[in-house]
Design a protein around this motif. Sequence first.
Motif, PDB file in Angstrom:
ATOM      1  N   MET A 201       0.957  -1.207   0.027  1.00 19.91           N
ATOM      2  CA  MET A 201      -0.068  -0.013  -0.136  1.00 19.91           C
ATOM      3  C   MET A 201       0.772   1.203   0.247  1.00 19.91           C
ATOM      4  N   ALA A 202       0.408   2.356  -0.440  1.00 20.47           N
ATOM      5  CA  ALA A 202       1.154   3.452  -0.447  1.00 20.47           C
ATOM      6  C   ALA A 202       0.242   4.723   0.227  1.00 20.47           C
TER       7      ALA A 202
ATOM      8  N   GLU B  46      -5.527   0.266  -4.639  1.00 18.50           N
ATOM      9  CA  GLU B  46      -5.658  -0.402  -3.203  1.00 18.50           C
ATOM     10  C   GLU B  46      -7.051  -0.993  -3.079  1.00 18.50           C
TER      11      GLU B  46
ATOM     12  N   HIS C 218      -0.083  -6.226  -6.262  1.00 16.65           N
ATOM     13  CA  HIS C 218      -0.071  -5.234  -7.242  1.00 16.65           C
ATOM     14  C   HIS C 218       0.373  -5.843  -8.643  1.00 16.65           C
TER      15      HIS C 218
ATOM     16  N   HIS D   5       2.458  -7.934  -0.374  1.00 17.33           N
ATOM     17  CA  HIS D   5       1.237  -7.175  -0.531  1.00 17.33           C
ATOM     18  C   HIS D   5       1.696  -6.790  -2.018  1.00 17.33           C
ATOM     19  N   ASP D   6       3.013  -6.279  -2.180  1.00 15.64           N
ATOM     20  CA  ASP D   6       3.559  -5.442  -3.403  1.00 15.64           C
ATOM     21  C   ASP D   6       3.329  -6.477  -4.511  1.00 15.64           C
TER      22      ASP D   6
HETATM   23 FE    FE Z   1       0.093  -1.197  -2.323  1.00 15.07          FE
END
Ligand code: FE
Length: 289
Positions: free
Chosen positions: A1-2, A176, A135, A130-131
Amino acid sequence: MADFTHVYDAPPPGANADWTVPQKWDAFSADEHAMWDRLFARQSEMLPGRACDAFMRGIDVLKLEKPGIPDYRELNERLKSATGWQVVAVPGLVPDDVFFDHLANRRFPAGNFIRTPEQLDYLQEPDVFHDVFGHVPMLADPVFADYMVAYGKGGLRSLGFGALHKLARLYWYTVEFGLIEEPAGLRIYGAGIVSSYGESIFCLDDPSPNRIRFDLLRLMRTEYRIDDYQQNYFVIPSLEHLLKVTIETDFAPLYAQLESLPDIPIADILPDDDVITRGTQAYAYAKAK
Ligand code: FE
Ligand code: PHE
């Protein structure tokens, strides 16, 4: 997440000027690879019928079912031939301008560590699961791949308007936590959801959250939470629609307009909303007590 909230001034020792580091795939321990496998098995069992077509195709095209943390030397060959994207390793969250510059150049920065067993269901900084699992499958889709490039360029541009705070909501509620309406029903495409066991069920099945059809201006007025399941999900009709609307809209006047519009409290529904589910918010209210 960003979540675009961290501030650093320089790459840590050992990192390159663009904050990347060597993945050092050989340095991951057997326990770390086993952690990936455990998370992968749990998610891939549950996601058919929940994750969107593009995500499931991405898992396949990239051969992510191969055991262990993916070796980027292999993964990038497949990803590059699909859409020109690459995964690069970074120590953790990177500054906003660095992050956007990577996206604009088809590089996705991935945290070069994996969660511990104590962090199975929740961690604050995005890890490699997660990444990469969350994504990267979507980056193998040509339309979504272009959306992420456009977002990176738009992110750099937003800095000049001091509007990152508004644009970050677009990332949050699409990249996200996005849902998509497919012929068979609502499906997940957001990385924050597909990498979370609990939220992959909650976002589709629970009566608590609102599910509202995507509207760019409305979305960019909407607050979000970073500490628990979302209270709203925005639903796009297709990836093509998301790409078209965001690249054809000049965000400069939108940012100006947003300055005079109040933010929308997190769970509110407006008269003009195109609502799929009016949530009970029971989950959020029970937690707030
Ligand atoms: Fe992310
Ligand atoms: N069209 C946007 C702008 O004018 C750029 C953008 C594209 C932002 C895609 C987000 C997603 O700034």
